[in-house]
Motif scaffolding. Structure first.
Motif, PDB file in Angstrom:
ATOM      1  N   PRO A 240       0.625  -1.692   0.292  1.00  0.00           N
ATOM      2  CA  PRO A 240       0.091   0.000   0.245  1.00  0.00           C
ATOM      3  C   PRO A 240       0.826   1.520  -0.179  1.00  0.00           C
ATOM      4  N   GLY A 241       0.468   2.653  -0.549  1.00  0.00           N
ATOM      5  CA  GLY A 241       0.949   3.798  -1.193  1.00  0.00           C
ATOM      6  C   GLY A 241       0.788   4.028  -1.931  1.00  0.00           C
ATOM      7  N   GLY A 242       1.797   4.884  -2.484  1.00  0.00           N
ATOM      8  CA  GLY A 242       1.388   5.369  -4.458  1.00  0.00           C
ATOM      9  C   GLY A 242       2.403   6.639  -4.363  1.00  0.00           C
ATOM     10  N   MET A 243       1.701   6.856  -5.517  1.00  0.00           N
ATOM     11  CA  MET A 243       3.375   8.472  -5.458  1.00  0.00           C
ATOM     12  C   MET A 243       2.409   9.748  -5.100  1.00  0.00           C
ATOM     13  N   ALA A 244       4.255  10.417  -5.066  1.00  0.00           N
ATOM     14  CA  ALA A 244       3.948  11.525  -3.682  1.00  0.00           C
ATOM     15  C   ALA A 244       3.253  12.660  -4.998  1.00  0.00           C
ATOM     16  N   GLU A 245       2.435  13.835  -4.275  1.00  0.00           N
ATOM     17  CA  GLU A 245       2.270  15.156  -4.896  1.00  0.00           C
ATOM     18  C   GLU A 245       3.337  15.702  -4.687  1.00  0.00           C
ATOM     19  N   ALA A 246       3.066  16.919  -5.774  1.00  0.00           N
ATOM     20  CA  ALA A 246       4.097  17.674  -6.114  1.00  0.00           C
ATOM     21  C   ALA A 246       4.489  18.670  -4.335  1.00  0.00           C
ATOM     22  N   ASN A 247       5.953  18.426  -4.050  1.00  0.00           N
ATOM     23  CA  ASN A 247       6.527  19.219  -2.812  1.00  0.00           C
ATOM     24  C   ASN A 247       5.892  18.500  -1.300  1.00  0.00           C
ATOM     25  N   GLU A 248       5.574  16.703  -1.613  1.00  0.00           N
ATOM     26  CA  GLU A 248       4.702  15.896  -0.702  1.00  0.00           C
ATOM     27  C   GLU A 248       6.183  15.202   0.292  1.00  0.00           C
ATOM     28  N   PRO A 249       6.382  15.441   1.357  1.00  0.00           N
ATOM     29  CA  PRO A 249       6.886  14.089   1.761  1.00  0.00           C
ATOM     30  C   PRO A 249       6.920  12.955   1.645  1.00  0.00           C
ATOM     31  N   PRO A 250       7.599  12.278   1.535  1.00  0.00           N
ATOM     32  CA  PRO A 250       7.523  10.993   1.382  1.00  0.00           C
ATOM     33  C   PRO A 250       6.451   9.826   2.334  1.00  0.00           C
ATOM     34  N   GLU A 251       7.351  10.495   3.515  1.00  0.00           N
ATOM     35  CA  GLU A 251       6.511  10.538   4.423  1.00  0.00           C
ATOM     36  C   GLU A 251       4.991  10.298   4.261  1.00  0.00           C
ATOM     37  N   GLU A 252       4.675  12.080   4.472  1.00  0.00           N
ATOM     38  CA  GLU A 252       2.836  11.754   4.230  1.00  0.00           C
ATOM     39  C   GLU A 252       2.646  11.698   3.422  1.00  0.00           C
ATOM     40  N   THR A 253       3.265  11.559   2.157  1.00  0.00           N
ATOM     41  CA  THR A 253       1.938  10.282   1.113  1.00  0.00           C
ATOM     42  C   THR A 253       1.679   9.167   1.231  1.00  0.00           C
ATOM     43  N   VAL A 254       2.097   8.258   2.243  1.00  0.00           N
ATOM     44  CA  VAL A 254       2.241   7.165   3.187  1.00  0.00           C
ATOM     45  C   VAL A 254       0.839   7.395   3.575  1.00  0.00           C
ATOM     46  N   VAL A 255       1.309   8.165   4.142  1.00  0.00           N
ATOM     47  CA  VAL A 255      -0.085   8.236   5.283  1.00  0.00           C
ATOM     48  C   VAL A 255      -1.782   8.831   4.972  1.00  0.00           C
ATOM     49  N   ARG A 256      -1.090   9.904   3.579  1.00  0.00           N
ATOM     50  CA  ARG A 256      -2.076  10.717   3.276  1.00  0.00           C
ATOM     51  C   ARG A 256      -3.052   9.146   2.200  1.00  0.00           C
ATOM     52  N   GLU A 257      -2.011   8.453   1.403  1.00  0.00           N
ATOM     53  CA  GLU A 257      -2.754   7.108   0.651  1.00  0.00           C
ATOM     54  C   GLU A 257      -3.460   6.187   1.372  1.00  0.00           C
ATOM     55  N   LEU A 258      -2.913   5.823   2.577  1.00  0.00           N
ATOM     56  CA  LEU A 258      -3.558   4.335   2.883  1.00  0.00           C
ATOM     57  C   LEU A 258      -5.091   5.490   3.765  1.00  0.00           C
ATOM     58  N   TRP A 259      -5.360   6.522   3.540  1.00  0.00           N
ATOM     59  CA  TRP A 259      -6.602   7.176   4.944  1.00  0.00           C
ATOM     60  C   TRP A 259      -7.032   7.319   3.042  1.00  0.00           C
ATOM     61  N   GLU A 260      -6.988   7.787   2.216  1.00  0.00           N
ATOM     62  CA  GLU A 260      -7.767   7.700   1.623  1.00  0.00           C
ATOM     63  C   GLU A 260      -8.201   6.251   0.608  1.00  0.00           C
ATOM     64  N   GLU A 261      -7.064   5.095   0.432  1.00  0.00           N
ATOM     65  CA  GLU A 261      -7.886   4.360   0.323  1.00  0.00           C
ATOM     66  C   GLU A 261      -8.066   3.493   0.406  1.00  0.00           C
ATOM     67  N   LEU A 262      -7.499   2.954   2.024  1.00  0.00           N
ATOM     68  CA  LEU A 262      -8.507   2.155   3.255  1.00  0.00           C
ATOM     69  C   LEU A 262      -8.783   2.515   4.128  1.00  0.00           C
ATOM     70  N   GLY A 263      -8.443   4.180   4.150  1.00  0.00           N
ATOM     71  CA  GLY A 263      -9.398   4.771   5.783  1.00  0.00           C
ATOM     72  C   GLY A 263      -8.838   3.800   7.056  1.00  0.00           C
ATOM     73  N   LEU A 264      -7.337   3.803   6.370  1.00  0.00           N
ATOM     74  CA  LEU A 264      -6.512   3.337   7.542  1.00  0.00           C
ATOM     75  C   LEU A 264      -5.698   4.760   8.460  1.00  0.00           C
ATOM     76  N   ASP A 265      -5.559   4.858   9.612  1.00  0.00           N
ATOM     77  CA  ASP A 265      -4.636   6.150   9.624  1.00  0.00           C
ATOM     78  C   ASP A 265      -3.541   5.245  10.507  1.00  0.00           C
ATOM     79  N   VAL A 266      -2.380   5.266   9.294  1.00  0.00           N
ATOM     80  CA  VAL A 266      -0.270   4.852   9.917  1.00  0.00           C
ATOM     81  C   VAL A 266       0.000   5.542  10.512  1.00  0.00           C
TER      82      VAL A 266
END
Length: 175
Positions: free
Chosen positions: A58-84
């Motif tokens: 699980p995860g995905g592609m970073a948005e412009a100027n988004e730190p990779p660790e924030e990408t993981v948190v955002r993607e898991l929330w958007e795709e699975l509703g998980l707060d990691v």
């Protein structure tokens, strides 16, 4: 004719214009950020994307100027509703240009262990399924590059270190 001197920080407008010009000419890297997330039984969470063959972490592609660790948190929330919670960095993988794609930097973060009582249900059309799978069964589901990257992430977790890879392979300096 004497060449014009390079701008300096003493002239902020010229200096910022000079830096912006350099920034515009530099290469841009695509950034992917995934997470190694386990359940109490030690199984790893995999997702089945609808837009490409094979399963994935699980995860995905970073948005412009988004730190990779924030990408993981955002993607898991958007795709699975998980707060990691990101516990640390396991993998940095430089992926060479392939097919129509330029090179990219792929990260895998440690998401620790979570308790999920109910079946995970994808929250958008990018995933058809998400489930915890025993490590011994992941190889048949993952594409080669991701299979290698996952194996190295498990090794990094076990050894308590971050690993640097080239195309999923442990980097070793050639003498």
């Amino acid at each position: 004719m004497t060449p014009k001197p390079a701008p300096t920080p003493a002239d902020p407008d010229s200096w910022n214009a000079y830096l912006a010009e350099g920034n515009a000419k530099q290469a841009r890297k695509r950034v992917a950020a995934d997470v190694l997330l386990r359940d109490a039984a030690g199984r790893v969470l995999l997702v089945n994307p609808t837009y490409k063959p094979g399963w994935d972490l699980p995860g995905g592609m970073a948005e412009a100027n988004e730190p990779p660790e924030e990408t993981v948190v955002r993607e898991l929330w958007e795709e699975l509703g998980l707060d990691v919670v990101v516990h640390g960095l396991l993998i940095v993988d430089w992926v060479a240009p392939h097919d129509p794609w330029d090179d990219q930097i792929a990260f895998i973060f440690d998401g620790g262990t979570i308790d999920v009582e109910e079946k995970l249900t994808p929250h958008d059309e990018e995933l058809s399924e998400a489930r915890f799978i025993d490590l011994t069964e992941t190889g048949a589901l993952l594409r080669d590059r991701m299979r290698q990257r996952l194996a190295e992430a498990v090794r990094a977790l076990r050894e308590g270190q971050t690993l640097y890879l080239h195309d999923g392979q442990a980097f070793s300096r050639q003498s």
